[in-house]
Design a protein around this motif. Structure first.
Motif, PDB file in Angstrom:
ATOM      1  N   UNK A  46      77.839 102.181  -4.803  1.00  0.00           N
ATOM      2  CA  UNK A  46      77.878 101.382  -4.196  1.00  0.00           C
ATOM      3  C   UNK A  46      78.576 100.806  -2.791  1.00  0.00           C
ATOM      4  N   UNK A  47      79.136 101.507  -2.650  1.00  0.00           N
ATOM      5  CA  UNK A  47      79.667 100.691  -0.583  1.00  0.00           C
ATOM      6  C   UNK A  47      81.338 100.865  -1.217  1.00  0.00           C
ATOM      7  N   UNK A 105      88.159  92.634  -5.901  1.00  0.00           N
ATOM      8  CA  UNK A 105      88.244  93.188  -4.127  1.00  0.00           C
ATOM      9  C   UNK A 105      87.525  92.550  -3.795  1.00  0.00           C
ATOM     10  N   UNK A 106      87.423  91.773  -2.794  1.00  0.00           N
ATOM     11  CA  UNK A 106      86.656  91.633  -1.658  1.00  0.00           C
ATOM     12  C   UNK A 106      86.026  92.024  -0.118  1.00  0.00           C
ATOM     13  N   UNK A 107      85.262  91.346   0.771  1.00  0.00           N
ATOM     14  CA  UNK A 107      85.842  91.752   2.082  1.00  0.00           C
ATOM     15  C   UNK A 107      84.419  92.693   2.591  1.00  0.00           C
ATOM     16  N   UNK A 108      84.076  92.399   3.388  1.00  0.00           N
ATOM     17  CA  UNK A 108      82.481  93.731   3.986  1.00  0.00           C
ATOM     18  C   UNK A 108      83.056  94.722   3.919  1.00  0.00           C
ATOM     19  N   UNK A 115      87.009  96.909   3.046  1.00  0.00           N
ATOM     20  CA  UNK A 115      87.252  95.871   1.844  1.00  0.00           C
ATOM     21  C   UNK A 115      88.770  95.956   1.733  1.00  0.00           C
ATOM     22  N   UNK A 116      89.354  95.044   0.782  1.00  0.00           N
ATOM     23  CA  UNK A 116      90.702  94.723   0.406  1.00  0.00           C
ATOM     24  C   UNK A 116      90.797  94.075  -1.035  1.00  0.00           C
ATOM     25  N   UNK A 159      77.964 101.770   9.480  1.00  0.00           N
ATOM     26  CA  UNK A 159      78.187 100.483   7.869  1.00  0.00           C
ATOM     27  C   UNK A 159      78.954  99.192   8.844  1.00  0.00           C
ATOM     28  N   UNK A 160      79.833  99.251   9.665  1.00  0.00           N
ATOM     29  CA  UNK A 160      80.103  97.627   9.963  1.00  0.00           C
ATOM     30  C   UNK A 160      79.123  96.922  10.364  1.00  0.00           C
ATOM     31  N   UNK A 161      78.685  97.959  11.518  1.00  0.00           N
ATOM     32  CA  UNK A 161      77.157  97.213  12.130  1.00  0.00           C
ATOM     33  C   UNK A 161      75.711  96.716  11.268  1.00  0.00           C
ATOM     34  N   UNK A 162      75.654  97.567  10.451  1.00  0.00           N
ATOM     35  CA  UNK A 162      74.803  97.387   9.469  1.00  0.00           C
ATOM     36  C   UNK A 162      75.155  95.964   8.506  1.00  0.00           C
ATOM     37  N   UNK A 163      75.954  95.441   8.014  1.00  0.00           N
ATOM     38  CA  UNK A 163      76.534  94.742   7.474  1.00  0.00           C
ATOM     39  C   UNK A 163      76.651  93.924   8.248  1.00  0.00           C
TER      40      UNK A 163
END
Length: 257
Positions: free
Chosen positions: A60-61, A142-145, A149-150, A185-189
């Motif tokens: 799911x990411x 867990x949080x972040x894009x 994440x972190x 992935x980063x660019x898509x988000x």
């Protein structure tokens, strides 16, 4: 002696790394939770050999998968590590000490990660690299894009002695494949949140990233490996902007159909 500690690991085709990882935590954890997103190799067999509770969950990411793994943990403390990581002997001793009598004034512990690259431990560009990995379960999430994440913890944070050993890319092919995957992935988000390609970043950000890593972060002190890491960082910076532009082009094509 068992400690009030769960170890959380997410996997996908990690038979090359997983046994080393599990062996390093086997004497510390009351439970090991492995959440897998569809391995076709011996990952499940290795996990169960070490007594891990094994779960299959479609990807799911990164953030959601790590949180899913956290949600399966039952001990009051959780150590989150990747399958390509392992605890050093000094770090194991540090965790034993704090888990034997967990302090009330610390809800999370930062761990210093040291990375092995092309057959040698990196001492400058990627080190020190403090990561929050050992946390009180009830006060963390867990949080972040995606894809990076972190863990976030609501209480005070302390530091542990010893290194978390990171056995990163198998080879340059593996490194480039992962850099491209992460950049995509980063660019898509970012694109989904309204971010678009910045011409100045496309032109200048890769060079600025290279100089920052080479000089300010002392990559040059790691020799040829450090220079290669700095160039790879510049390539990653370029690809993030390039993928944003690709997404823009695709959207324009769709609008004109």
């Amino acid at each position: 002696m068992e400690f009030p500690l769960s170890v959380s690991i997410i996997t996908l085709n990690e038979e090359r790394n997983l046994e080393r990882c599990l062996r390093s935590v086997a004497d510390l954890a009351s439970e090991i939770v492995v959440v897998d997103s569809g391995s076709s190799d011996a990952t499940e067999e290795i996990a169960k050999r070490y007594g891990a509770r094994f779960f299959s969950n479609p990807w799911p990411g990164n953030v959601a998968q790590n949180q899913f793994s956290f949600n399966q943990c039952e001990q009051p403390w959780v150590l989150s590590i990747d399958a390509d990581e392992a605890l050093s002997a000094t770090l194991c001793d540090s965790i034993r000490q704090v888990m034997a009598a967990p302090p009330d004034d610390c809800d999370g512990w930062l761990i210093n990660r040291r990375t092995r690259y092309l057959g040698r431990w990196i001492s400058h560009i990627w080190y020190p690299e403090w990561r929050l990995r050992l946390v009180r379960r009830e006060s963390s999430k867990w949080v972040g894009p995606d894809p990076h994440g972190h863990i976030e913890v609501s209480g005070p944070v302390c530091k542990l002695n010893g290194d978390l050993l990171h056995y990163t890319y198998r080879d340059l092919d593996d490194q480039l494949a992962k850099l491209i995957s992460y950049a995509r992935t980063t660019s898509s988000v970012k694109y989904s949140k309204g971010v678009r390609m910045n011409p100045f970043k496309l032109l200048l950000a890769p060079w600025l990233r290279f100089l920052r890593d080479l000089i300010l972060k002392s990559a040059w002190r790691d020799g040829y490996r450090g220079v290669m890491i700095a160039y790879a960082g510049a390539f990653s910076s370029f690809m993030k902007q390039a993928y944003l532009y690709e997404l823009e082009c695709r959207e324009r094509e769709t609008d004109h159909e």
